[in-house]
Design a protein around this motif. Structure first.
Motif, short mmCIF file in Angstrom:
data_model
loop_
_atom_site.label_atom_id
_atom_site.label_comp_id
_atom_site.label_asym_id
_atom_site.label_seq_id
_atom_site.Cartn_x
_atom_site.Cartn_y
_atom_site.Cartn_z
N ILE A 235 0.82 -1.21 0.00
CA ILE A 235 0.00 0.00 0.00
C ILE A 235 0.85 1.26 0.00
O ILE A 235 0.45 2.30 -0.52
N CYS A 236 2.07 1.16 0.53
CA CYS A 236 2.96 2.33 0.54
C CYS A 236 3.70 2.50 -0.79
O CYS A 236 3.86 3.63 -1.26
N LEU A 237 4.14 1.40 -1.37
CA LEU A 237 4.93 1.48 -2.61
C LEU A 237 4.10 1.26 -3.87
O LEU A 237 4.59 1.53 -4.97
N GLY A 238 2.87 0.76 -3.71
CA GLY A 238 2.07 0.46 -4.89
C GLY A 238 1.81 1.68 -5.75
O GLY A 238 1.81 1.59 -6.99
N ASN A 239 1.57 2.82 -5.13
CA ASN A 239 1.34 4.05 -5.88
C ASN A 239 2.61 4.84 -6.10
O ASN A 239 2.72 5.61 -7.06
N SER A 240 3.61 4.64 -5.23
CA SER A 240 4.86 5.41 -5.34
C SER A 240 5.65 5.04 -6.58
O SER A 240 6.37 5.88 -7.13
N ARG A 241 5.54 3.81 -7.04
CA ARG A 241 6.32 3.39 -8.21
C ARG A 241 5.88 4.12 -9.46
O ARG A 241 6.57 4.09 -10.48
N ALA B 119 -5.73 -3.17 9.58
CA ALA B 119 -6.85 -3.17 8.63
C ALA B 119 -7.53 -1.80 8.61
O ALA B 119 -7.90 -1.29 7.54
N ILE B 120 -7.70 -1.19 9.78
CA ILE B 120 -8.28 0.16 9.83
C ILE B 120 -7.35 1.17 9.15
O ILE B 120 -7.81 2.05 8.41
N PHE B 121 -6.05 1.04 9.41
CA PHE B 121 -5.09 1.95 8.77
C PHE B 121 -5.14 1.83 7.24
O PHE B 121 -5.14 2.85 6.53
N VAL B 122 -5.20 0.61 6.73
CA VAL B 122 -5.24 0.40 5.28
C VAL B 122 -6.49 1.03 4.68
O VAL B 122 -6.43 1.70 3.63
N GLU B 123 -7.63 0.85 5.36
CA GLU B 123 -8.87 1.42 4.83
C GLU B 123 -8.87 2.95 4.92
O GLU B 123 -9.36 3.63 4.01
N LEU B 124 -8.32 3.50 6.00
CA LEU B 124 -8.24 4.96 6.12
C LEU B 124 -7.28 5.54 5.07
O LEU B 124 -7.56 6.59 4.47
N TYR B 125 -6.18 4.84 4.84
CA TYR B 125 -5.23 5.29 3.82
C TYR B 125 -5.89 5.27 2.44
O TYR B 125 -5.75 6.21 1.65
#
Length: 719
Positions: free
Chosen positions: A40-46, A361-367
Motif C-alpha cells: 500500500i505504501c509502494l504500490g502508488n509510489s512506483r 486493517a483500519i489503517f489500510v482502509e483509512l489510507y
C-alpha cells in the motif's frame, strides 16, 4: 528409569514442536500483514519513482503476498484439523473447551482473505497480471471455502464468531473486487468496454438519400450547410473556469485531462479516430502554455495508470465508496467488540497480533479512503458539481498541480563510459552470465526533463501539425530529414540517417558526445548543447533498456555485449586461434583499437580541442567492416562529428537537438501502445508523453478517418 527419561524427552520434544508451530503461524500471519503495508505504501509510489529498488521491493512483495496468505490459511486449517482429531479421540470433551490459540487462529483466517484482496493502490504489478483474473477467481472460491470451513469448525465463542463473519464478508468483497478489476483491465474486456464509448459518427449518405427521395416526390428541398464544431468539451471547461475564477489554471488543466482521457484509453486499445475527433482534442489543448500541455498529459497518464494497475475502476464509483465506508465501519466495530471480549485467557502474543491485524486493517482502509478523497478523479467530480469549498481545501492541503504523477526524468546512458575491468567481482559476474544486467544498472543515471526540452518537443509537434502531417508520413527516410533539410544539410549528412535506426542512434550519440567535449560546455550554447546531450543519452537508454519500444524493423540490432567491451581488450594481440600469425604493430585492427583508446582517454582526461580533433581524424580515416559493430559506429560517429564541426556553432546545436527530437517522435509513433502502458509501472517514460501529445495533435497513425461531408441537414418546404 529409562522409560521415564524417554517419556520426559518425548514430552519436551512435543511441547517444543507445539511452541514452534504457534510461533511459525504468528510469524507467517505477521509477514502477510507486513507485505500488505509495503504494497500500500509502494504500490502508488512506483508511478513516480524510477529507482530500481522500488520496483524490486514492490515485485517481491506482490509475488509473496498471495503465497504467504494462502500458506497461512493452510496452517490455520491444519491447526483446526488437529483439534478435530483430538475431539474424535476424546469424544467427551466439550466443544466450548477449544484451545484459546486455536480460537484466535480461526479468527485470523478472514484477515488473510482480506490480504488476498490486496490494497487499492495496486491490483497488478505488470500488464500481464491482468490476464490472470480467471486464476484469481478460482483462488477466491478455494480460499473463501477454506475460510468458511475453518470458521464453521471453530464455532465456539459467539461474539468472536460474529466478528469473524463480519471480516469474512469484507474479505470476500475485497478479493472479488480485485478479480473484477483485473478482468476489466485485461486486453479483451478493456477493449470491449471502450467499444460503447466510441462517438456516433454522422452518416451523410442517409441525408443525401432522403434529399433525393423528397425531391422525387415533389417537395422543394433546399440543401442547408451546417458547420458543426464539436467543442462541447471546451465550452464546458470555460464554464467551469468561470465558476472557479480564483483557480482557473488548476481547473482548466484538470478538466482538460479528464475530457481527454476517454480518447487516451481508446489509443491504448489501438482504435482508429476521425479528423473531427482530432479537431475536438485540439480545441481543448489550444491556447495553453507548453508546460500546461505536458501537465495535461501527465494527469491523463496518471488516470490511465490507475485503470491498469490499481482498483480505480471499482473505487471511483458511488457503490465502491459506500462499500469502503461499510468495510471501515465493520472493522471498527470488530475492534471495539473484541476489546470487550475478556472471557478467555488468550496469550499476550496472540492478543498483540490480533489487535495489530485489526489496527492495520483500519489503517489500510483509512489510507485508501484518504487516497480517494485527494485524488484527481474526486477533484474533477467536485469541479463538475460545483463543490468549491471542499475543492479549495484539497488544493490548499495538497496542491493539485504540484503533485508527482510520474518521475519527470529520463534514463541516461553514455556509450563512452562503458568500461570492462578485470576485478574479481567482474569475473564473478561473468561466471554467472549477468554482467550485462549489472552494467546496465551500474552505468544508468537519470536527468530531469526540463522545460526547455518540453518546449522544443512541443514546438516541433506544432510545426508538424501546421504542415499537415497527413502528407508527411513518418517513413524511414523522413524520420529526421526535416531538421537536416531546414538547415540545408540533407545532402551532406543524409548517410547518417540512412543507416539502420539503432546504428543511426549510436552514430549520432557518439557525435553528440564528441561535439560536447569539443565545445567544452561553453556558456553561449550551454543550454542547447546540454539539452541535446540529455536527449542523446536518453535515446541510448531506450535502445539498451527498452528495445521493444523502438521500431520493430531496425535491421540487425546492435548487441549490448558488443558495445560495453573494454577498449583495449577486444583487439589485444596474442588472442584467438591464430595468435602466432598476428602482427600487433602492422594490424589494422590494432591501430583502430589504439586510436579508440586514445580517443576515449582524451575525452575523460579533458584533452585540448586540437588533440581531440586529431584523434577523431585518425579514427574517422580508418576503414572498418560493418560486422565489427562498435568500431564501425565509433568510426562513423567520429566522421559525423567532424562534419558537424564545419557547421557554425549556433546552427550546429540547433541541428543536433532537432534531430534528436525528431528521432524521439519517430520512435514514439512506432512504439506499440502496450509497450507504453508497460513502462508506466516504472516511473513512466518521456517517450510515452510525447506519443500521447502527438496523438492529440493528430500526428500518429490512429487518425485515418477523413472529415465528413459538409451537408449535415436538409430543409423541406411544403410549398
Amino acid at each position: 528409569m529409562v522409560l521415564m527419561r524417554a517419556r520426559r524427552l518425548s514430552e519436551v520434544l512435543f511441547s517444543s514442536s507445539d511452541a514452534w508451530k504457534e510461533w511459525e503461524l504468528r510469524g507467517v500471519v505477521f509477514l502477510s500483514l507486513a507485505l500488505q503495508i509495503v504494497l500500500i505504501c509502494l504500490g502508488n509510489s512506483r508511478k513516480y519513482l524510477p529507482q530500481a529498488w522500488i520496483g524490486v521491493v514492490t515485485w517481491l512483495a506482490y509475488i509473496l503476498a498471495d503465497s504467504v496468505a494462502i500458506y497461512a490459511l493452510g496452517m490455520i486449517s491444519n491447526v483446526i484439523r488437529e483439534i478435530n482429531v483430538i475431539r474424535e479421540i476424546k469424544p467427551g470433551k466439550s466443544l466450548s473447551m477449544m484451545d484459546p490459540h486455536a480460537e484466535l487462529s480461526a479468527f485470523w483466517a478472514p484477515f488473510l482473505l482480506l490480504h488476498l484482496g490486496g490494497p487499492d493502490t495496486i491490483s497488478a504489478y505488470a500488464m500481464e497480471d491482468n490476464e490472470l483474473w480467471l486464476r484469481h477467481s478460482l483462488t477466491l472460491v478455494n480460499q473463501a471455502g477454506l475460510t468458511v470451513y475453518v470458521l464453521g469448525t471453530a464455532w465456539t465463542h459467539p461474539t468472536l464468531s460474529f466478528l469473524a463473519i463480519l471480516m469474512l464478508l469484507s474479505g470476500i468483497f475485497k478479493y472479488g473486487e480485485r478479480v473484477w478489476v483485473l478482468r476489466a483491465a485485461s486486453d479483451e474486456y478493456f477493449e470491449d468496454s471502450l467499444a460503447e464509448s466510441r462517438p456516433n459518427q454522422k452518416d451523410p449518405d442517409k441525408i443525401v438519400e432522403e434529399w433525393e427521395l423528397k425531391q422525387q416526390i415533389g417537395y422543394d428541398v433546399v440543401p442547408h450547410r451546417v458547420i458543426d464544431i464539436d467543442n462541447d468539451d471546451a465550452i464546458m471547461i470555460d464554464v467551469a473556469i468561470a465558476e472557479f475564477s480564483s483557480k482557473k489554471r488548476v481547473v482548466g488543466t484538470l478538466l482538460s485531462a479528464n475530457r481527454l482521457v476517454d480518447t487516451s484509453q481508446r489509443l491504448f486499445a489501438d482504435h482508429l479516430f476521425s479528423m473531427e475527433e482530432r479537431d475536438s482534442r485540439l480545441s481543448i489543448l489550444s491556447g495553453k502554455h507548453c508546460a500546461e500541455n505536458f501537465k495535461v498529459i501527465e494527469i491523463e497518464l496518471g488516470l490511465i495508470y490507475d485503470q491498469f494497475y490499481s482498483k480505480a475502476k471499482a473505487v471511483y464509483t458511488r457503490w465502491g465508496f459506500i462499500c469502503r465506508l461499510t468495510i471501515l465501519f465493520s472493522i471498527c466495530v470488530a475492534l471495539v467488540l473484541f476489546s470487550f471480549t475478556g472471557e478467555r485467557s488468550y496469550s499476550k502474543p496472540d492478543l498483540f497480533l490480533t489487535f495489530l491485524l485489526l489496527g492495520a486493517a483500519i489503517f489500510v482502509e483509512l489510507y485508501a479512503l484518504a487516497h480517494v478523497l485527494f485524488s484527481d478523479q474526486v477533484a474533477c467530480w467536485l469541479i463538475k458539481n460545483k463543490k468549491s469549498a471542499f475543492f479549495y481545501y484539497i488544493d490548499r492541503f495538497r496542491p493539485l498541480l504540484n503533485r508527482r504523477r510520474w518521475s519527470n526524468s529520463m534514463g541516461q546512458y553514455n556509450l563512452m563510459s562503458f568500461i570492462e575491468n578485470d576485478s574479481c567481482w567482474w569475473k564473478f559476474l561473468k561466471l554467472l552470465h549477468i554482467e550485462e544486467v549489472a552494467v546496465k544498472f551500474l552505468y544508468q543515471t537519470h536527468a530531469k526533463v526540463t522545460d526547455d526540452i518540453k518546449e522544443r518537443i512541443l514546438l516541433k509537434i506544432k510545426e508538424m501539425e501546421a504542415e499537415d502531417a497527413q502528407k508527411l508520413p513518418f517513413g524511414t527516410m523522413d524520420r529526421v530529414s526535416r531538421a537536416l533539410a531546414t538547415h540545408k544539410l540533407l545532402d551532406q549528412l543524409k548517410w547518417s540517417i540512412d543507416l539502420d535506426f539503432d546504428v543511426s542512434i549510436l552514430v549520432w550519440h557518439i557525435a553528440t558526445e564528441l561535439c560536447y567535449c569539443l565545445d567544452d560546455g561553453r556558456d553561449s550554447i550551454k543550454e542547447k548543447s546540454l539539452m541535446s546531450l540529455r536527449l542523446s543519452r536518453y535515446m541510448l537508454h531506450l535502445l539498451l533498456m527498452c528495445p521493444s519500444m523502438l521500431p520493430a524493423k531496425m535491421g540487425k540490432r546492435v548487441r549490448f555485449r558488443d558495445i560495453c567491451k573494454k577498449p583495449t581488450k577486444r583487439f589485444e594481440p596474442g588472442r584467438g586461434p591464430n595468435r602466432r600469425e598476428r602482427k600487433p604493430d602492422n594490424s589494422a585492427e590494432q591501430r583502430i583499437a589504439e586510436a579508440r583508446k586514445a580517443l576515449l582517454d582524451q575525452m575523460k582526461n579533458s584533452a585540448t580541442r586540437d588533440e581531440l580533433l586529431d584523434q577523431m581524424r585518425k579514427l574517422a580515416g580508418r576503414r572498418v567492416m560493418e560486422e565489427d559493430q562498435f568500431n564501425y559506429v565509433l568510426t562513423k560517429g567520429c566522421q559525423l562529428a567532424l562534419e558537424l564541426e564545419g557547421v557554425p556553432r549556433g546552427w550546429k546545436w540547433s541541428v543536433i537537438s532537432e534531430v534528436w527530437v525528431e528521432m524521439l517522435m519517430h520512435t514514439s509513433n512506432k512504439c506499440k501502445a502496450r509497450d507504453h502502458a508497460h513502462q508506466m509501472q516504472r516511473g513512466g517514460e518521456l517517450i510515452t508523453h510525447v506519443w500521447l501529445l502527438m496523438a492529440h495533435y493528430g500526428l500518429t497513425d490512429h487518425f485515418q478517418i477523413p472529415h465528413a461531408p459538409a451537408i449535415a441537414e436538409i430543409i423541406v418546404n411544403s410549398w
